[in-house]
Design an enzyme around this catalytic site. Structure first.
Site, PDB file in Angstrom:
ATOM      1  N   PRO A 109       0.818  -1.214   0.000  1.00  0.00           N
ATOM      2  CA  PRO A 109       0.000   0.000   0.000  1.00  0.00           C
ATOM      3  C   PRO A 109       0.853   1.266   0.000  1.00  0.00           C
ATOM      4  CG  PRO A 109      -0.649  -1.496   1.781  1.00  0.00           C
ATOM      5  CD  PRO A 109       0.632  -2.008   1.226  1.00  0.00           C
TER       6      PRO A 109
ATOM      7  N   GLU B  36       0.424  -6.727   7.253  1.00  0.00           N
ATOM      8  CA  GLU B  36       1.119  -6.228   8.452  1.00  0.00           C
ATOM      9  C   GLU B  36       2.491  -5.682   8.139  1.00  0.00           C
ATOM     10  OE1 GLU B  36      -0.242  -9.226   8.068  1.00  0.00           O
ATOM     11  OE2 GLU B  36      -1.574  -9.698   9.735  1.00  0.00           O
TER      12      GLU B  36
ATOM     13  N   ARG C   5      -0.221  -8.649 -20.884  1.00  0.00           N
ATOM     14  CA  ARG C   5      -1.044  -8.465 -22.089  1.00  0.00           C
ATOM     15  C   ARG C   5      -0.403  -7.491 -23.078  1.00  0.00           C
ATOM     16  NH1 ARG C   5      -3.864  -3.917 -22.378  1.00  0.00           N
ATOM     17  NH2 ARG C   5      -5.447  -4.663 -23.815  1.00  0.00           N
TER      18      ARG C   5
ATOM     19  N   ASP D 211      -7.064   0.305 -26.819  1.00  0.00           N
ATOM     20  CA  ASP D 211      -7.763   0.224 -25.541  1.00  0.00           C
ATOM     21  C   ASP D 211      -7.789   1.570 -24.833  1.00  0.00           C
ATOM     22  OD1 ASP D 211      -5.878   0.456 -23.288  1.00  0.00           O
ATOM     23  OD2 ASP D 211      -5.014  -1.371 -24.109  1.00  0.00           O
TER      24      ASP D 211
END
Ligand code: J9Q
Length: 253
Positions: free
Chosen positions: A89, A116, A153, A168
């Site tokens: 994170p 953690e 991809r 895309d």
């Protein structure tokens, strides 16, 4: 391209990597993905991968030593310096640009962090720390799969239709236009069936192209106006955007 994934939950990768576009690319030899169980790089009888944090506090922290040993083994096996991604994170946000950059490398190692935390000394061996978004997960395994999918991809040949990769939405900076398939009319009520927009059935390809451009620009303006700043619009799209913004601002007055 090679991927080496270091995880305490190798089973989480089995089915995702066997299915679909990625599974097929592995079978075809375009991707070489090795999932490594961190426990295999421990040296103690109990194969311990985590420990309590120095200084106290809740939760367990991934130990540095098994990760160092895993990275040494991967480096020896691959015979080259490694680009090591840590999922966390605290990382910078994964973007299409990051995926594109990673897809040009010969290989990437992804170390799956856990909620953690990971012993800070591991970061000395990490090339980049990546987050997939601001929400709390139990571990870095799903982020690792997301990163692998987004990067793999883009490897030439992995997605059959190169045009669809080039077109895309995040490559162009616009959201996709609405898509429909058969039947042309379905459900709803007898009086108000759900119909495919007539222009798409018209066979007028110039009209269809214009309609799709307008839809893509309108949707992006409505849902993700932040994308428009970085979008590579052609003259026609820029003109459509000018009209839509003028309409919107007229409605506000
Ligand atoms: C390892 N929440 O979350 C969002 N991107 C990555 C993560 C993450 C997490 C916990 C552990 C990665």
């Amino acid at each position: 391209m090679t991927f080496d994934i270091v995880t305490i939950f190798p089973a989480m990768f089995e089915q995702p990597l066997a299915a679909g576009v990625i599974g097929r690319a592995i079978v075809r030899g375009l991707l070489d993905v090795k999932v490594r169980d961190l426990r295999d790089f421990t040296t103690d009888r109990h194969r311990v991968v985590d420990d309590v944090p120095f200084g106290g506090g809740p939760g367990m922290v991934l130990k540095a030593d098994p990760i160092f040993r895993a990275l040494d083994a991967i480096e020896a096996e691959r015979g080259r310096a490694l680009t090591v991604v840590l999922t966390s994170p605290q990382g910078s946000r994964l973007t299409q640009e990051t995926a594109r950059r990673l897809s040009r490398l010969e290989g990437v190692v992804i170390v799956c962090g856990r909620y953690e935390g990971v012993d800070e000394r591991v970061r000395g061996r990490v090339t980049e720390e990546l987050s997939i978004g601001d929400y709390v997960l139990t571990g870095g395994e799903l982020p690792a799969l997301v990163i692998l999918d987004a990067v793999a991809r883009l490897v030439p040949g992995v997605v059959g239709d190169e045009q669809s990769v080039a077109d895309d939405s995040f490559s162009r900076g616009l959201l996709d236009f609405p898509q429909y398939t058969r039947p042309a009319e379905i459900g709803g009520t007898a009086e108000a069936p759900l119909q495919v927009p007539a222009v798409l059935l018209s066979g007028n390809h110039a009209e269809i192209r214009r309609w799709r451009k307008r839809q893509a620009v309108a949707r992006t303006l409505e849902r993700r106006p932040d994308l428009l700043a970085g979008a590579a619009l052609d003259d026609e799209e820029r003109e459509i955007l000018r009209e839509l913004v003028a309409q919107r601002d007229a409605g506000r007055r």
